[in-house]
Motif scaffolding. Structure first.
Motif, PDB file in Angstrom:
ATOM      1  N   VAL A  14       6.852  -6.233  52.974  1.00 33.21           N
ATOM      2  CA  VAL A  14       5.521  -5.149  52.952  1.00 33.21           C
ATOM      3  C   VAL A  14       5.294  -4.423  54.562  1.00 33.21           C
ATOM      4  O   VAL A  14       5.317  -4.396  55.424  1.00 33.21           O
ATOM      5  CB  VAL A  14       4.238  -5.930  52.873  1.00 33.21           C
ATOM      6  CG1 VAL A  14       3.384  -5.398  52.345  1.00 33.21           C
ATOM      7  CG2 VAL A  14       4.610  -6.416  51.441  1.00 33.21           C
ATOM      8  N   VAL A 160       8.339  -1.912  51.741  1.00 35.38           N
ATOM      9  CA  VAL A 160       7.626  -1.959  50.444  1.00 35.38           C
ATOM     10  C   VAL A 160       6.165  -1.322  50.925  1.00 35.38           C
ATOM     11  O   VAL A 160       5.606  -1.500  51.221  1.00 35.38           O
ATOM     12  CB  VAL A 160       7.524  -2.434  49.411  1.00 35.38           C
ATOM     13  CG1 VAL A 160       6.787  -2.276  47.991  1.00 35.38           C
ATOM     14  CG2 VAL A 160       8.697  -3.297  48.641  1.00 35.38           C
ATOM     15  N   HIS A 161       6.380   0.171  50.142  1.00 34.27           N
ATOM     16  CA  HIS A 161       4.805   1.276  50.675  1.00 34.27           C
ATOM     17  C   HIS A 161       3.754   1.362  49.328  1.00 34.27           C
ATOM     18  O   HIS A 161       4.880   0.888  48.036  1.00 34.27           O
ATOM     19  CB  HIS A 161       5.212   2.211  50.816  1.00 34.27           C
ATOM     20  CG  HIS A 161       5.994   2.330  52.407  1.00 34.27           C
ATOM     21  ND1 HIS A 161       4.847   2.774  53.258  1.00 34.27           N
ATOM     22  CD2 HIS A 161       7.022   2.276  52.609  1.00 34.27           C
ATOM     23  CE1 HIS A 161       6.665   2.909  54.561  1.00 34.27           C
ATOM     24  NE2 HIS A 161       7.283   2.813  53.654  1.00 34.27           N
ATOM     25  N   SER A 162       1.855   0.785  49.103  1.00 26.40           N
ATOM     26  CA  SER A 162       1.501   1.184  48.940  1.00 26.40           C
ATOM     27  C   SER A 162       0.340   1.713  48.752  1.00 26.40           C
ATOM     28  O   SER A 162      -0.077   3.057  47.863  1.00 26.40           O
ATOM     29  CB  SER A 162       0.912  -0.518  48.579  1.00 26.40           C
ATOM     30  OG  SER A 162       0.338  -1.062  49.467  1.00 26.40           O
ATOM     31  N   GLU A 163       0.307   1.927  50.267  1.00 25.71           N
ATOM     32  CA  GLU A 163      -1.043   2.882  50.565  1.00 25.71           C
ATOM     33  C   GLU A 163      -0.559   3.079  51.954  1.00 25.71           C
ATOM     34  O   GLU A 163      -0.674   2.272  52.594  1.00 25.71           O
ATOM     35  CB  GLU A 163      -2.425   2.013  50.135  1.00 25.71           C
ATOM     36  CG  GLU A 163      -3.780   2.960  50.038  1.00 25.71           C
ATOM     37  CD  GLU A 163      -5.319   2.359  50.469  1.00 25.71           C
ATOM     38  OE1 GLU A 163      -5.622   2.289  51.359  1.00 25.71           O
ATOM     39  OE2 GLU A 163      -5.216   1.896  49.010  1.00 25.71           O
ATOM     40  N   TYR A 164      -1.179   4.390  51.903  1.00 24.84           N
ATOM     41  CA  TYR A 164      -1.213   5.002  53.207  1.00 24.84           C
ATOM     42  C   TYR A 164      -2.357   5.563  53.882  1.00 24.84           C
ATOM     43  O   TYR A 164      -2.823   6.582  52.815  1.00 24.84           O
ATOM     44  CB  TYR A 164       0.346   6.030  54.004  1.00 24.84           C
ATOM     45  CG  TYR A 164       0.437   6.177  55.212  1.00 24.84           C
ATOM     46  CD1 TYR A 164       0.562   5.441  56.072  1.00 24.84           C
ATOM     47  CD2 TYR A 164       0.245   7.571  56.071  1.00 24.84           C
ATOM     48  CE1 TYR A 164       0.845   6.075  57.733  1.00 24.84           C
ATOM     49  CE2 TYR A 164       0.154   8.082  56.900  1.00 24.84           C
ATOM     50  CZ  TYR A 164       0.598   6.685  58.089  1.00 24.84           C
ATOM     51  OH  TYR A 164       0.758   7.214  58.814  1.00 24.84           O
ATOM     52  N   ASP A 168      -3.232   6.748  47.744  1.00 19.86           N
ATOM     53  CA  ASP A 168      -1.680   6.199  47.473  1.00 19.86           C
ATOM     54  C   ASP A 168      -0.030   6.481  47.680  1.00 19.86           C
ATOM     55  O   ASP A 168      -0.032   7.865  48.429  1.00 19.86           O
ATOM     56  CB  ASP A 168      -2.124   6.347  46.081  1.00 19.86           C
ATOM     57  CG  ASP A 168      -0.618   6.494  44.975  1.00 19.86           C
ATOM     58  OD1 ASP A 168      -0.565   4.338  44.870  1.00 19.86           O
ATOM     59  OD2 ASP A 168       0.212   6.133  44.377  1.00 19.86           O
ATOM     60  N   PHE A 169       0.376   5.743  48.107  1.00 18.97           N
ATOM     61  CA  PHE A 169       2.034   5.712  48.573  1.00 18.97           C
ATOM     62  C   PHE A 169       3.101   4.858  48.632  1.00 18.97           C
ATOM     63  O   PHE A 169       2.853   3.881  48.710  1.00 18.97           O
ATOM     64  CB  PHE A 169       2.054   5.846  50.179  1.00 18.97           C
ATOM     65  CG  PHE A 169       3.448   6.385  50.209  1.00 18.97           C
ATOM     66  CD1 PHE A 169       3.642   7.760  49.974  1.00 18.97           C
ATOM     67  CD2 PHE A 169       3.947   5.424  51.625  1.00 18.97           C
ATOM     68  CE1 PHE A 169       4.821   7.954  50.697  1.00 18.97           C
ATOM     69  CE2 PHE A 169       5.294   6.335  52.251  1.00 18.97           C
ATOM     70  CZ  PHE A 169       5.799   6.954  51.666  1.00 18.97           C
ATOM     71  N   SER A 170       3.277   4.776  47.041  1.00 19.82           N
ATOM     72  CA  SER A 170       4.104   4.070  46.130  1.00 19.82           C
ATOM     73  C   SER A 170       5.501   3.934  45.976  1.00 19.82           C
ATOM     74  O   SER A 170       5.348   5.125  45.434  1.00 19.82           O
ATOM     75  CB  SER A 170       2.870   3.483  45.032  1.00 19.82           C
ATOM     76  OG  SER A 170       1.999   3.068  44.859  1.00 19.82           O
ATOM     77  N   ASN A 171       6.464   3.507  47.339  1.00 28.39           N
ATOM     78  CA  ASN A 171       7.285   3.934  47.390  1.00 28.39           C
ATOM     79  C   ASN A 171       8.061   2.560  48.442  1.00 28.39           C
ATOM     80  O   ASN A 171       7.817   1.546  48.948  1.00 28.39           O
ATOM     81  CB  ASN A 171       7.561   5.068  48.448  1.00 28.39           C
ATOM     82  CG  ASN A 171       6.854   6.635  47.868  1.00 28.39           C
ATOM     83  OD1 ASN A 171       8.218   6.695  46.944  1.00 28.39           O
ATOM     84  ND2 ASN A 171       5.507   6.885  47.551  1.00 28.39           N
ATOM     85  N   CYS A 172       9.648   2.298  47.329  1.00 29.80           N
ATOM     86  CA  CYS A 172      10.134   2.072  48.525  1.00 29.80           C
ATOM     87  C   CYS A 172      10.931   2.733  49.445  1.00 29.80           C
ATOM     88  O   CYS A 172      11.990   3.267  48.512  1.00 29.80           O
ATOM     89  CB  CYS A 172      11.286   0.948  47.175  1.00 29.80           C
ATOM     90  SG  CYS A 172      10.555  -0.140  46.374  1.00 29.80           S
ATOM     91  N   GLN A 173      11.049   2.761  50.806  1.00 31.64           N
ATOM     92  CA  GLN A 173      12.247   2.910  52.184  1.00 31.64           C
ATOM     93  C   GLN A 173      13.168   2.088  52.057  1.00 31.64           C
ATOM     94  O   GLN A 173      13.010   0.925  52.168  1.00 31.64           O
ATOM     95  CB  GLN A 173      10.901   3.267  52.771  1.00 31.64           C
ATOM     96  CG  GLN A 173      11.492   3.661  53.837  1.00 31.64           C
ATOM     97  CD  GLN A 173      10.774   3.105  54.990  1.00 31.64           C
ATOM     98  OE1 GLN A 173       9.736   2.905  55.161  1.00 31.64           O
ATOM     99  NE2 GLN A 173      11.038   4.109  56.204  1.00 31.64           N
TER     100      GLN A 173
END
Length: 542
Positions: A14, A160-164, A168-173
């Motif tokens: 996370v 795993v990103h959700s918020e920055y 909202d920043f829902s991404n898998c890096q």
């Protein structure tokens, strides 16, 4: 560090955003989610691996130690100067690539939007990429792949990103993807392998969608580029590039053009890894394309020189001796190890393993320069021409050879283990034989004494026991031997008299003794014991 599992089972971290000391990296979620940049001391600590070693293990039986040695030494890893350089290069490539692709930068957003809009028309290639890329070339066994894997493992592969910053920043890096060039040597197979790697990491089904025959390499590159950008890919590593066939791929220029196009369109760093044979793939086009494969250019992962780096590696390795006699590392032993392996790390470690195993199997229990040379001469026959080329400084000749075939330690140990099994079998058989002989002597002596107590002469008793033991070689019960010998004496007496002997006339007859005891209310055992046929255990034990 919080760990979660994606629906397909992949472990992911996370995102935790760290404050950046370097201003250029601030405000970028791809970079802020990465671990901090490590100092040289921290890199050494993170990469080091020193397996446990208990001196008492040297007293274990040979068959146990030869299992233990390769298991433990496979865990040994000593960071050297070249590992620090490679870490800095990879860390710089990843962060530098992300710096040009900040997902919250207006210019990046516009560029991605343009790529998406024009992607359907195939006009997605960028004229030039600022992504740093590199080629890592080294002979087989030099440790480049194992070192690379350890360094990449310092970066969580999926974040795993959700918020920055409240957005909202829902991404898998995906910080890194490592592939091995397919053995069939085609660039299309490499594209399919990349689709498969993405599917494995994220549980997608791109290979099913684009894996059929109607998609050409030129069509798959822009699709892959968009995927790699959307995934926040930090670096793409393509190992074993010497497998790429120039004939199947359209020549070295076509191979290089493939990677250059991928770099420009995906805007991510690419690290190409291979043996000197891969120089036939890159050749002069690689040198001319330094601006396309920009940044670090070429990185030669050479064998160790016989200097302080070799001394550091070998001195650490030398502590792991499981022979009964521990031999200190002398300059002669260090020079012999270098001479026989030419500083190739994998060969050095395996020669050390095989020498110890041979020392244990032969019972020498000591590492010597002579033994090192002997094992190397036997096990390195196939690669001797390549080692000679390195020793003589004929590096260009290495291009004429296939990859160095590192000896199979497990196969060697299996052969040596057979020798131990044979020796153990012989020793155990000898022990059993000696034990049986001692038992026969004891039974014979005790049976003769008992027969003498029954009135039989020593000479006759000795002959009777000899006959019984010849007929019954496995006999071990003294009572049974005495009984058989006594019956034999009666039989011989009958034979001499030419008829039967009345048991009543021979007070030594076991039947008479048992009958007489029964008349007196005694058991057969007590009657025979009273008559001296069965001796007291305590007396017999002497």
């Amino acid at each position: 560090m919080e760990i979660v599992r994606l629906p397909n089972g992949t472990e992911a971290v996370v995102a935790t955003y760290r404050k950046q000391v370097i201003p250029d990296f601030a405000g970028n979620p791809w970079i802020e989610a990465l671990p901090d940049i490590l100092s040289p001391e921290q890199v050494i600590e993170a990469l080091s691996s020193y397996p446990p070693m208990d001196p008492l293990e040297r007293q274990l039986e040979p068959h146990l130690r030869i299992h233990l040695i390769p298991q433990r030494l496979s865990q040994y890893f000593q960071p050297l100067e070249q590992h620090l350089v490679l870490y800095d290069a990879i860390s710089s490539m990843i962060r530098g690539g992300y710096a040009e692709r900040n997902p919250f930068s207006p210019s990046v957003i516009r560029r991605l939007s343009q790529i998406e809009d024009t992607g359907h028309r195939g006009n997605v290639y960028q004229p030039h990429s600022t992504a740093k890329s590199m080629a890592l070339i080294g002979i087989s066994g030099s440790g480049k792949t194992s070192s690379l894997n350890r360094i990449l493992a310092l970066f969580p592969q999926v974040i795993v990103h959700s918020e920055y910053q409240g957005q909202d920043f829902s991404n898998c890096q995906v910080t890194h993807i490592r592939l091995e060039a397919p053995y069939d040597g085609s660039l299309k197979a490499l594209c399919l392998q990349l689709f498969s790697a993405i599917d494995t990491l994220l549980g997608t089904q791109y290979l099913d969608r684009y894996g059929n025959g109607r998609w050409s390499t030129n069509v798959m590159i822009p699709i892959l580029s968009r995927l790699l950008q959307n995934m926040g890919t930090g670096i793409l590593v393509v190992d074993e590039i010497q497998h790429l066939s120039l004939a199947r791929s359209g020549g070295s220029a076509q191979v290089l053009n493939f990677f250059t196009t991928l770099i420009n369109s995906a805007q991510i760093p690419v690290l190409l890894v291979g043996t000197p044979k891969s120089l036939k793939v890159l050749t002069s086009e690689f040198r001319q394309a330094r601006r396309s494969l920009s940044g670090h250019g070429g990185f030669l992962w050479d064998r160790l020189k016989n200097d302080e780096n070799w001394a550091l590696f070998l001195s650490g390795l030398w502590q792991y001796q499981w022979t009964r006699h521990v031999e200190g590392l002398t300059q002669e032993l260090s020079d012999v190890m270098y001479e026989e392996t030419q500083g190739i790390l994998d060969l050095s470690l395996k020669l050390f393993v095989m020498t110890q195993v041979r020392a244990i199997v032969t019972g020498k229990e000591k590492i010597t320069a002579e033994l090192i040379r002997k094992v190397a001469k036997e096990q390195f026959k196939i690669i001797r021409p390549m080692l000679d080329a390195l020793r003589d400084g004929r590096k260009t000749q290495l291009l004429d050879y296939e990859d160095i075939v590192v000896p199979d330690v497990e196969e060697f140990i299996q052969r040596e283990r057979i020798q131990i099994d044979v020796q153990t079998f012989i020793q155990e058989t000898r022990k059993r034989t000696e034990s049986r002989q001692e038992q026969i002597v004891r039974v014979k002596d005790e049976a003769i004494i008992r027969l003498q107590l029954l009135g039989i002469s020593e000479r006759q008793a000795s002959e009777l026991v000899r006959v019984v033991l010849t007929e019954q070689p496995s006999a071990s019960d003294v009572n049974e031997v005495v009984k058989a010998a006594f019956q034999l004496s009666i039989q011989k007496k009958q034979d001499r008299q030419g008829g039967k002997v009345n048991p009543a006339e021979d007070e030594r007859d076991l039947r008479l003794i048992v009958k007489k005891g029964k008349d007196e209310g005694m058991t057969a055992y007590d009657a025979l014991k009273q008559a001296g046929v069965i001796r007291l255990d305590k007396w017999c034990a002497g």
